[in-house]
Design a protein around this motif. Structure first.
Motif, PDB file in Angstrom:
ATOM      1  N   ASP A   1      -1.209  -3.115   1.998  1.00  0.00           N
ATOM      2  CA  ASP A   1      -1.968  -2.313   2.719  1.00  0.00           C
ATOM      3  C   ASP A   1      -1.493  -2.420   4.237  1.00  0.00           C
ATOM      4  O   ASP A   1      -1.222  -1.406   4.827  1.00  0.00           O
ATOM      5  CB  ASP A   1      -3.401  -2.578   2.598  1.00  0.00           C
ATOM      6  CG  ASP A   1      -3.735  -2.188   1.149  1.00  0.00           C
ATOM      7  OD1 ASP A   1      -3.200  -1.576   0.605  1.00  0.00           O
ATOM      8  OD2 ASP A   1      -5.192  -2.578   1.021  1.00  0.00           O
TER       9      ASP A   1
ATOM     10  N   THR B   1       0.535   0.383   6.335  1.00  0.00           N
ATOM     11  CA  THR B   1      -0.072   0.793   7.557  1.00  0.00           C
ATOM     12  C   THR B   1       0.965   0.808   8.703  1.00  0.00           C
ATOM     13  O   THR B   1       1.136   1.859   9.492  1.00  0.00           O
ATOM     14  CB  THR B   1      -1.461   0.182   8.205  1.00  0.00           C
ATOM     15  OG1 THR B   1      -2.259   0.241   6.676  1.00  0.00           O
ATOM     16  CG2 THR B   1      -1.795   0.773   9.240  1.00  0.00           C
TER      17      THR B   1
ATOM     18  N   SER C   1      -2.481   7.953  11.548  1.00  0.00           N
ATOM     19  CA  SER C   1      -1.700   7.147  10.774  1.00  0.00           C
ATOM     20  C   SER C   1      -0.185   6.976  11.571  1.00  0.00           C
ATOM     21  O   SER C   1       0.434   5.555  11.370  1.00  0.00           O
ATOM     22  CB  SER C   1      -1.313   7.582   9.458  1.00  0.00           C
ATOM     23  OG  SER C   1      -0.353   8.616   9.474  1.00  0.00           O
TER      24      SER C   1
ATOM     25  N   SER D   1      -0.826   4.168  14.196  1.00  0.00           N
ATOM     26  CA  SER D   1      -0.953   2.856  13.975  1.00  0.00           C
ATOM     27  C   SER D   1       0.494   2.139  13.286  1.00  0.00           C
ATOM     28  O   SER D   1       0.854   0.969  13.422  1.00  0.00           O
ATOM     29  CB  SER D   1      -1.904   2.530  12.515  1.00  0.00           C
ATOM     30  OG  SER D   1      -1.172   3.313  11.281  1.00  0.00           O
ATOM     31  N   LYS D   2       1.179   3.092  12.936  1.00  0.00           N
ATOM     32  CA  LYS D   2       2.546   2.743  12.587  1.00  0.00           C
ATOM     33  C   LYS D   2       3.526   2.484  13.755  1.00  0.00           C
ATOM     34  O   LYS D   2       4.377   1.746  13.776  1.00  0.00           O
ATOM     35  CB  LYS D   2       3.317   3.772  11.786  1.00  0.00           C
ATOM     36  CG  LYS D   2       3.109   3.799  10.446  1.00  0.00           C
ATOM     37  CD  LYS D   2       3.897   4.792   9.565  1.00  0.00           C
ATOM     38  CE  LYS D   2       3.364   4.797   8.164  1.00  0.00           C
ATOM     39  NZ  LYS D   2       4.290   5.822   7.080  1.00  0.00           N
TER      40      LYS D   2
END
Length: 175
Positions: free
Chosen positions: A10, A14, A127, A130-131
């Motif tokens: 996970d 992420t 997302s 976070s990347k």
């Protein structure tokens, strides 16, 4: 045990694909660091003792030739001692650069989402953010841990070289 692997999976999902590359780089860097630690604590001590015994067994330790032989012994052992330290230092420098690449790819994803759905959809931009931030953090953590380890290895290498020079005196130094 499966929970740990799921958490790692996970986390890498992420952070994106760059995070996997950073993780492999950090793993390889720490393998090299551990190899140097094992070498210093076990192999180097034996080689150093053998070399000092070989030097002390020499009858002639005063001349210029003897000094050159001593320097060659010290240089060879010092080269073996330094071994993969330059590679470790290069990997340390590469960690933040890969983190920066992760930041750029994450921000590109944010801009793609903004272009498709407009700038008001914060959930879809999360997302990408976070990347962008997770690989940066991972690169910096890897670099910091590697800096501390490589600094210790370099300091230990210099110290061991000095100890070797002191353990192999020239006869004119004794008198």
């Amino acid at each position: 045990m499966t929970e740990i692997f799921e958490a790692i999976r996970d986390f890498t999902e992420t952070g994106g694909d760059v995070l996997l590359v950073i993780g492999c780089l950090i793993f390889f860097m720490w393998l090299l660091i551990l190899e140097r630690i094992v070498y210093i604590n076990f192999t180097h001590k034996k080689l150093k003792n053998d070399l000092v015994a070989k030097w002390m067994a020499r009858n002639e330790r005063k001349s210029w030739n003897a000094e050159q032989i001593r320097q060659a012994y010290i240089s060879r052992l010092s080269m073996q001692l330094n071994g993969t330290i330059p590679i470790i230092q290069s990997l340390v420098a590469l960690c933040p650069l890969l983190g920066l690449m992760g930041t750029v790819t994450g921000m590109i994803e944010v801009f793609d989402v903004m272009a498709i759905s407009g700038s008001g959809n914060a959930r879809s931009m999360a997302s990408g953010v976070s990347k962008a931030t997770i690989p940066t953090m991972a690169g910096m953590v890897g670099a910091l841990s590697g800096v501390f380890a490589s600094t210790w290895l370099m300091r230990t290498s210099k110290s061991e070289k000095l100890h070797l020079q002191e353990a192999m005196p020239l006869q004119k130094d004794i008198a």
